[in-house]
Design an enzyme around this catalytic site. Sequence first.
Site, PDB file in Angstrom:
ATOM      1  N   HIS A  67       0.828  -1.241   0.033  1.00 60.57           N
ATOM      2  CA  HIS A  67       0.065   0.057  -0.151  1.00 60.57           C
ATOM      3  C   HIS A  67       0.783   1.305   0.074  1.00 60.57           C
ATOM      4  O   HIS A  67       0.254   2.175  -0.041  1.00 60.57           O
ATOM      5  CB  HIS A  67      -0.843  -0.004   1.185  1.00 60.57           C
ATOM      6  CG  HIS A  67      -2.105  -1.133   0.966  1.00 60.57           C
ATOM      7  ND1 HIS A  67      -3.281  -0.686   0.461  1.00 60.57           N
ATOM      8  CD2 HIS A  67      -2.110  -2.417   1.370  1.00 60.57           C
ATOM      9  CE1 HIS A  67      -4.116  -1.710   0.417  1.00 60.57           C
ATOM     10  NE2 HIS A  67      -3.075  -2.816   1.011  1.00 60.57           N
ATOM     11  N   ASP A  71       3.146   9.248  -1.394  1.00 61.20           N
ATOM     12  CA  ASP A  71       2.067   8.474  -0.614  1.00 61.20           C
ATOM     13  C   ASP A  71       1.923   7.477  -1.547  1.00 61.20           C
ATOM     14  O   ASP A  71       1.578   7.615  -3.050  1.00 61.20           O
ATOM     15  CB  ASP A  71       0.706   9.535  -0.534  1.00 61.20           C
ATOM     16  CG  ASP A  71      -0.062   9.030   0.764  1.00 61.20           C
ATOM     17  OD1 ASP A  71       0.008   8.078   1.218  1.00 61.20           O
ATOM     18  OD2 ASP A  71      -0.855  10.043   1.302  1.00 61.20           O
TER      19      ASP A  71
HETATM   20  O1  LIG Z   1      -1.942   1.244  10.684  1.00 56.84           O
HETATM   21  P1  LIG Z   1      -1.128   2.651  11.075  1.00 56.84           P
HETATM   22  O2  LIG Z   1       0.306   2.300  11.349  1.00 56.84           O
HETATM   23  O3  LIG Z   1      -2.268   3.437  12.163  1.00 56.84           O
HETATM   24  O4  LIG Z   1      -1.217   3.395   9.782  1.00 56.84           O
HETATM   25  C1  LIG Z   1      -2.506   3.404   8.974  1.00 56.84           C
HETATM   26  C2  LIG Z   1      -2.321   3.015   7.377  1.00 56.84           C
HETATM   27  O5  LIG Z   1      -1.310   3.909   6.867  1.00 56.84           O
HETATM   28  C3  LIG Z   1      -1.002   3.443   5.579  1.00 56.84           C
HETATM   29  O6  LIG Z   1      -1.770   3.485   4.714  1.00 56.84           O
HETATM   30  C4  LIG Z   1      -1.525   3.219   3.216  1.00 56.84           C
HETATM   31  O7  LIG Z   1      -2.742   2.387   2.586  1.00 56.84           O
HETATM   32  C5  LIG Z   1      -3.616   3.375   2.024  1.00 56.84           C
HETATM   33  C6  LIG Z   1      -4.587   2.351   1.441  1.00 56.84           C
HETATM   34  O8  LIG Z   1      -4.310   1.807   0.559  1.00 56.84           O
HETATM   35  C7  LIG Z   1      -3.062   4.250   0.866  1.00 56.84           C
HETATM   36  O9  LIG Z   1      -4.118   5.305   0.685  1.00 56.84           O
HETATM   37  C8  LIG Z   1      -2.021   5.140   1.731  1.00 56.84           C
HETATM   38  O10 LIG Z   1      -1.252   6.056   0.826  1.00 56.84           O
HETATM   39  C9  LIG Z   1      -0.965   4.286   2.529  1.00 56.84           C
HETATM   40  O11 LIG Z   1      -0.062   5.190   3.175  1.00 56.84           O
HETATM   41  C10 LIG Z   1      -0.500   1.899   5.782  1.00 56.84           C
HETATM   42  O12 LIG Z   1       0.002   1.362   4.530  1.00 56.84           O
HETATM   43  C11 LIG Z   1      -1.266   1.015   6.188  1.00 56.84           C
HETATM   44  O13 LIG Z   1      -1.056  -0.365   6.169  1.00 56.84           O
HETATM   45  C12 LIG Z   1      -1.804   1.321   7.570  1.00 56.84           C
HETATM   46  O14 LIG Z   1      -2.955   0.600   8.077  1.00 56.84           O
HETATM   47  O1  LIG Z   2     -10.106  11.862  11.363  1.00 55.70           O
HETATM   48  C1  LIG Z   2     -10.107  10.969  10.498  1.00 55.70           C
HETATM   49  C2  LIG Z   2      -8.959  10.899   9.655  1.00 55.70           C
HETATM   50  C3  LIG Z   2      -8.652  10.109   8.475  1.00 55.70           C
HETATM   51  N1  LIG Z   2      -9.785   9.068   8.430  1.00 55.70           N
HETATM   52  C4  LIG Z   2      -9.709   8.080   7.337  1.00 55.70           C
HETATM   53  O2  LIG Z   2      -8.396   7.515   7.157  1.00 55.70           O
HETATM   54  C5  LIG Z   2      -8.053   7.398   5.685  1.00 55.70           C
HETATM   55  C6  LIG Z   2      -6.696   7.669   5.536  1.00 55.70           C
HETATM   56  O3  LIG Z   2      -6.340   7.275   4.294  1.00 55.70           O
HETATM   57  P1  LIG Z   2      -5.374   7.771   3.532  1.00 55.70           P
HETATM   58  O4  LIG Z   2      -5.237   6.709   2.180  1.00 55.70           O
HETATM   59  O5  LIG Z   2      -5.792   9.106   2.860  1.00 55.70           O
HETATM   60  O6  LIG Z   2      -3.851   7.750   4.093  1.00 55.70           O
HETATM   61  P2  LIG Z   2      -3.370   6.774   5.248  1.00 55.70           P
HETATM   62  O7  LIG Z   2      -3.722   7.340   6.590  1.00 55.70           O
HETATM   63  O8  LIG Z   2      -3.993   5.343   5.042  1.00 55.70           O
HETATM   64  O9  LIG Z   2      -1.594   6.771   4.977  1.00 55.70           O
HETATM   65  C7  LIG Z   2      -9.379   7.790   5.084  1.00 55.70           C
HETATM   66  O10 LIG Z   2     -10.138   6.808   4.808  1.00 55.70           O
HETATM   67  C8  LIG Z   2      -9.967   8.858   6.009  1.00 55.70           C
HETATM   68  O11 LIG Z   2     -11.294   9.121   5.954  1.00 55.70           O
HETATM   69  C9  LIG Z   2     -10.869   9.136   9.179  1.00 55.70           C
HETATM   70  O12 LIG Z   2     -11.584   8.215   9.059  1.00 55.70           O
HETATM   71  N2  LIG Z   2     -11.074   9.890  10.335  1.00 55.70           N
END
Ligand SMILES: O=P(O)(O)OC[C@H]1O[C@H](O[C@H]2O[C@H](CO)[C@@H](O)[C@H](O)[C@H]2O)[C@H](O)[C@@H](O)[C@@H]1O
Ligand SMILES: O=c1ccn([C@@H]2O[C@H](COP(=O)(O)OP(=O)(O)O)[C@@H](O)[C@H]2O)c(=O)[nH]1
Length: 468
Positions: A155, A362
């Site tokens: 991801h 990202d």
């Molecule tokens: O689980 P966390 O450490 O709290 O982090 C949250 C997620 O962050 C990352 O998100 C990625 O996946 C998204 C969906 O494909 C994508 O849109 C975003 O650009 C990525 O940064 C991480 O890869 C996830 O595993 C985490 O759950």
């Molecule tokens: O206050 C918040 C901030 C973020 N999100 C969710 O967290 C996800 C963030 O996903 P993104 O791919 O933009 O980045 P990531 O945190 O996975 O790197 C999105 O679905 C947002 O709607 C949420 O539910 N509440």
Amino acid sequence: MSRLIVISNRVSRPNGAANQGGLAVALAQALRESRGIWVGWSGGTTDNFTGHIGFADDDGVKTATIDLEEQDVDEYYNGYANKTLWPLFHYRIDLAEYARDFEGGYNRVNQRFADTASPLIEPEDIIWVQDYHMIPLGQMLRDRGHQNRMGFFLHIPWPPTRLLVSLPHHTKLVSTLFAYDVIGFHTEEWLESFRHYVEREMGGTVDGDFVTVGGRTIQAVACPIGINAEEFKQAAASDAAVEMHRQVRASLQDRSLIVGVDRLDYSKGLEERFNGYARFLKDHAEHHRRVVLAQIAPPSRGEVESYQQIRATLDSLAGRINGEYSDVDWTPIRYVNQGYPRDKLAGIYRSARIGLVTPLRDGMNLVAKEYVAAQNPDDPGVLILSRFAGAAMQLKDALLINPYSPEEMSDAIDRALAMPLDERKRRWRAMMDSVEQQDISWWRSAFTDRLAATRQEEPEAEPEPATE
Ligand SMILES: O=P(O)(O)OC[C@H]1O[C@H](O[C@H]2O[C@H](CO)[C@@H](O)[C@H](O)[C@H]2O)[C@H](O)[C@@H](O)[C@@H]1O
Ligand SMILES: O=c1ccn([C@@H]2O[C@H](COP(=O)(O)OP(=O)(O)O)[C@@H](O)[C@H]2O)c(=O)[nH]1
């Protein structure tokens, strides 16, 4: 239809934490539809790892989770995943820490996940491992004798070869990806970097989607994740969203809202965003008192020092910009460290004339897509999007900017505020088409159909019973 088993670090409760990341939000529906099981970390800790599996059924999503020891969390989640791989894969080798303990903890915890998942797997199941926390898991499941069709999805970006080679034992880690049948990335750019690494560092060959190393051929594909566009449109019309929209608009007193929504992560470019907005305020005194930037930034990975540092930096930067430009009845930045549930977020997105999404790097960025999906078709806002987000490959009708350039950000904000309604509608329609066509169901099917079509290896024949 084969049963799907998803294995990922974070297992979402469908109605769970407000600040859950995009991956967790995206997978719940996919599992519900396939009646599968979601295996992962409970998010909790235990003094002594016992291997006890907690089973639950949340709103039609079956989950099987384990607690980890504190040391596991330190070395695997905070350590190798978020102090080593995350910065390296987001091109920040200046922040990457290489420690043997982290690598050891990462492998130990992956073995624990393999032990947990192994007894749950039936021969016809399709197994889909998610993300950088679990790269070697497929190999560990193969070592336990599972011959299932197995996929892996990354991801986050795949870094350029010249950066990846800074990781100790990089080839050993990457070679474990060849235990899977199909591996997926969000964009062609990350896929190309992977292929480049395999050719340069592993002597592999690439033929279209097929990548071969040492006699083993797998498929490597680009397959961008989407959102549940329909559900998000509905969320934007829900009571909670409408009430949030009303509250936000009332608080703005006819000012234009610019919104940012991101986990508090250095990869999201929040410091650069604040500096770009400050540049806009400096360049455009005519907009003073006419705009507000609301930055929603729920804290993330707070035990990791680089995250503590970015939080401190943003606290002081927001204070400095507000100190410089505020008036008794106007504060240019509303900096909010709490997370919101998605229906309220939808209302906030819809209130905003501009969605400001400026990560430095990202994998995808689902917020960009959610902002588009939440807009009022008759009066849509403008998305300003970093070229370095995976989402920029699809949302080409956003105002695409270089997030490192405060001038570009300032110009884009000015342009977005002045953009005529017909141009806003035209750009929004094109982006919405993409968000609706390549939605979460499309992503899931595009990947799992490909995986399902790979030939399942024949189980080894049972030895013939000995005849007298
Ligand atoms: O689980 P966390 O450490 O709290 O982090 C949250 C997620 O962050 C990352 O998100 C990625 O996946 C998204 C969906 O494909 C994508 O849109 C975003 O650009 C990525 O940064 C991480 O890869 C996830 O595993 C985490 O759950
Ligand atoms: O206050 C918040 C901030 C973020 N999100 C969710 O967290 C996800 C963030 O996903 P993104 O791919 O933009 O980045 P990531 O945190 O996975 O790197 C999105 O679905 C947002 O709607 C949420 O539910 N509440």
